[in-house]
Design a protein around this motif. Structure first.
Motif, PDB file in Angstrom:
ATOM      1  N   PHE A  58      83.289 -49.458  44.475  1.00 46.26           N
ATOM      2  CA  PHE A  58      83.699 -50.613  43.680  1.00 46.26           C
ATOM      3  C   PHE A  58      84.051 -50.175  42.264  1.00 46.26           C
ATOM      4  O   PHE A  58      85.065 -50.598  41.708  1.00 46.26           O
ATOM      5  CB  PHE A  58      82.553 -51.641  43.674  1.00 46.26           C
ATOM      6  CG  PHE A  58      82.918 -52.964  43.090  1.00 46.26           C
ATOM      7  CD1 PHE A  58      83.781 -53.806  43.757  1.00 46.26           C
ATOM      8  CD2 PHE A  58      82.376 -53.378  41.894  1.00 46.26           C
ATOM      9  CE1 PHE A  58      84.120 -55.032  43.236  1.00 46.26           C
ATOM     10  CE2 PHE A  58      82.698 -54.605  41.356  1.00 46.26           C
ATOM     11  CZ  PHE A  58      83.572 -55.436  42.033  1.00 46.26           C
ATOM     12  N   ASN A  59      83.247 -49.294  41.692  1.00 50.73           N
ATOM     13  CA  ASN A  59      83.507 -48.777  40.353  1.00 50.73           C
ATOM     14  C   ASN A  59      84.814 -47.987  40.309  1.00 50.73           C
ATOM     15  O   ASN A  59      85.579 -48.094  39.353  1.00 50.73           O
ATOM     16  CB  ASN A  59      82.338 -47.901  39.899  1.00 50.73           C
ATOM     17  CG  ASN A  59      82.408 -47.529  38.444  1.00 50.73           C
ATOM     18  OD1 ASN A  59      83.165 -48.091  37.677  1.00 50.73           O
ATOM     19  ND2 ASN A  59      81.589 -46.574  38.061  1.00 50.73           N
ATOM     20  N   ALA A  60      85.086 -47.226  41.341  1.00 50.44           N
ATOM     21  CA  ALA A  60      86.318 -46.434  41.373  1.00 50.44           C
ATOM     22  C   ALA A  60      87.553 -47.327  41.506  1.00 50.44           C
ATOM     23  O   ALA A  60      88.588 -47.060  40.901  1.00 50.44           O
ATOM     24  CB  ALA A  60      86.270 -45.445  42.528  1.00 50.44           C
ATOM     25  N   MET A  61      87.445 -48.398  42.297  1.00 44.45           N
ATOM     26  CA  MET A  61      88.601 -49.274  42.521  1.00 44.45           C
ATOM     27  C   MET A  61      88.839 -50.246  41.374  1.00 44.45           C
ATOM     28  O   MET A  61      89.980 -50.447  40.959  1.00 44.45           O
ATOM     29  CB  MET A  61      88.419 -50.052  43.822  1.00 44.45           C
ATOM     30  CG  MET A  61      88.499 -49.198  45.056  1.00 44.45           C
ATOM     31  SD  MET A  61      88.403 -50.154  46.573  1.00 44.45           S
ATOM     32  CE  MET A  61      86.708 -50.700  46.558  1.00 44.45           C
ATOM     33  N   ILE A  62      87.797 -50.859  40.867  1.00 35.51           N
ATOM     34  CA  ILE A  62      87.924 -51.924  39.880  1.00 35.51           C
ATOM     35  C   ILE A  62      87.749 -51.419  38.455  1.00 35.51           C
ATOM     36  O   ILE A  62      88.361 -51.915  37.525  1.00 35.51           O
ATOM     37  CB  ILE A  62      86.889 -53.051  40.159  1.00 35.51           C
ATOM     38  CG1 ILE A  62      87.004 -53.545  41.585  1.00 35.51           C
ATOM     39  CG2 ILE A  62      87.020 -54.188  39.177  1.00 35.51           C
ATOM     40  CD1 ILE A  62      88.281 -54.276  41.901  1.00 35.51           C
ATOM     41  N   GLY A  63      86.882 -50.433  38.273  1.00 29.18           N
ATOM     42  CA  GLY A  63      86.637 -49.898  36.939  1.00 29.18           C
ATOM     43  C   GLY A  63      85.301 -50.316  36.349  1.00 29.18           C
ATOM     44  O   GLY A  63      84.984 -49.963  35.229  1.00 29.18           O
ATOM     45  N   TRP A  64      84.530 -51.095  37.080  1.00 29.15           N
ATOM     46  CA  TRP A  64      83.193 -51.468  36.638  1.00 29.15           C
ATOM     47  C   TRP A  64      82.335 -51.777  37.851  1.00 29.15           C
ATOM     48  O   TRP A  64      82.842 -52.010  38.939  1.00 29.15           O
ATOM     49  CB  TRP A  64      83.207 -52.644  35.668  1.00 29.15           C
ATOM     50  CG  TRP A  64      83.699 -53.924  36.264  1.00 29.15           C
ATOM     51  CD1 TRP A  64      84.994 -54.347  36.310  1.00 29.15           C
ATOM     52  CD2 TRP A  64      82.932 -54.942  36.927  1.00 29.15           C
ATOM     53  NE1 TRP A  64      85.069 -55.551  36.954  1.00 29.15           N
ATOM     54  CE2 TRP A  64      83.820 -55.949  37.333  1.00 29.15           C
ATOM     55  CE3 TRP A  64      81.584 -55.090  37.198  1.00 29.15           C
ATOM     56  CZ2 TRP A  64      83.398 -57.078  38.012  1.00 29.15           C
ATOM     57  CZ3 TRP A  64      81.162 -56.231  37.869  1.00 29.15           C
ATOM     58  CH2 TRP A  64      82.070 -57.207  38.260  1.00 29.15           C
ATOM     59  N   CYS A  65      81.030 -51.748  37.648  1.00 29.65           N
ATOM     60  CA  CYS A  65      80.073 -52.111  38.688  1.00 29.65           C
ATOM     61  C   CYS A  65      78.909 -52.813  38.007  1.00 29.65           C
ATOM     62  O   CYS A  65      78.820 -52.808  36.778  1.00 29.65           O
ATOM     63  CB  CYS A  65      79.612 -50.883  39.467  1.00 29.65           C
ATOM     64  SG  CYS A  65      78.645 -49.727  38.510  1.00 29.65           S
ATOM     65  N   LEU A  70      75.279 -53.722  33.077  1.00 30.34           N
ATOM     66  CA  LEU A  70      73.931 -53.714  32.523  1.00 30.34           C
ATOM     67  C   LEU A  70      73.804 -52.658  31.425  1.00 30.34           C
ATOM     68  O   LEU A  70      73.277 -52.930  30.343  1.00 30.34           O
ATOM     69  CB  LEU A  70      72.908 -53.460  33.629  1.00 30.34           C
ATOM     70  CG  LEU A  70      71.461 -53.343  33.177  1.00 30.34           C
ATOM     71  CD1 LEU A  70      70.963 -54.669  32.644  1.00 30.34           C
ATOM     72  CD2 LEU A  70      70.594 -52.860  34.315  1.00 30.34           C
ATOM     73  N   LEU A  71      74.309 -51.463  31.685  1.00 31.86           N
ATOM     74  CA  LEU A  71      74.230 -50.400  30.683  1.00 31.86           C
ATOM     75  C   LEU A  71      75.042 -50.744  29.445  1.00 31.86           C
ATOM     76  O   LEU A  71      74.639 -50.435  28.318  1.00 31.86           O
ATOM     77  CB  LEU A  71      74.704 -49.073  31.281  1.00 31.86           C
ATOM     78  CG  LEU A  71      73.765 -48.461  32.317  1.00 31.86           C
ATOM     79  CD1 LEU A  71      74.448 -47.294  33.017  1.00 31.86           C
ATOM     80  CD2 LEU A  71      72.474 -48.021  31.671  1.00 31.86           C
ATOM     81  N   HIS A  72      76.187 -51.403  29.626  1.00 34.43           N
ATOM     82  CA  HIS A  72      77.006 -51.816  28.481  1.00 34.43           C
ATOM     83  C   HIS A  72      76.241 -52.827  27.627  1.00 34.43           C
ATOM     84  O   HIS A  72      76.255 -52.742  26.403  1.00 34.43           O
ATOM     85  CB  HIS A  72      78.329 -52.415  28.966  1.00 34.43           C
ATOM     86  CG  HIS A  72      79.175 -52.935  27.854  1.00 34.43           C
ATOM     87  ND1 HIS A  72      79.828 -52.104  26.971  1.00 34.43           N
ATOM     88  CD2 HIS A  72      79.461 -54.199  27.468  1.00 34.43           C
ATOM     89  CE1 HIS A  72      80.480 -52.840  26.094  1.00 34.43           C
ATOM     90  NE2 HIS A  72      80.266 -54.124  26.386  1.00 34.43           N
ATOM     91  N   ARG A  73      75.557 -53.764  28.278  1.00 34.26           N
ATOM     92  CA  ARG A  73      74.763 -54.750  27.533  1.00 34.26           C
ATOM     93  C   ARG A  73      73.578 -54.113  26.827  1.00 34.26           C
ATOM     94  O   ARG A  73      73.114 -54.620  25.808  1.00 34.26           O
ATOM     95  CB  ARG A  73      74.280 -55.850  28.454  1.00 34.26           C
ATOM     96  CG  ARG A  73      75.376 -56.805  28.820  1.00 34.26           C
ATOM     97  CD  ARG A  73      74.825 -58.004  29.513  1.00 34.26           C
ATOM     98  NE  ARG A  73      75.905 -58.945  29.778  1.00 34.26           N
ATOM     99  CZ  ARG A  73      75.703 -60.177  30.167  1.00 34.26           C
ATOM    100  NH1 ARG A  73      74.478 -60.612  30.352  1.00 34.26           N
ATOM    101  NH2 ARG A  73      76.715 -60.972  30.375  1.00 34.26           N
TER     102      ARG A  73
END
Length: 88
Positions: A58-65, A70-73
């Motif tokens: 999902f991270n590879a296709m969309i760019g986030w997971c 959570l880590l960004h927050r």
């Protein structure tokens, strides 16, 4: 991420651990732990391995997971700028 130093082959020398790198580190750690728990305790722990793999795809296709959100927050800086209004 401003990189002024150059490493081998002219690649930029990273400073710190950006979000994208931390997500991969945590995913790898979760895979190893879930496989060890699946071998020692119950094969059901291997379901976690599949969930982590699905999140990586999902991270590879969309760019986030969910883990990257959570880590960004939590304040882990990313390499690429994030459009706050598009994520939340």
């Amino acid at each position: 991420m401003a990189c002024t130093e150059r490493a081998a082959l002219g690649m930029p020398h990273p400073h710190g651990w950006p979000l994208e790198r931390v997500v991969n580190l945590l995913a790898g750690l979760m895979v190893v732990v879930s496989l060890a728990l699946g071998r020692k305790h119950s094969a059901r722990w291997r379901i976690l391995t599949g969930v982590v793999g699905a999140n990586l795809m999902f991270n590879a296709m969309i760019g986030w997971c969910p883990g990257s959100l959570l880590l960004h927050r939590l304040g882990v800086p990313g390499v690429f700028p994030v459009n706050e209004s598009a994520l939340f």
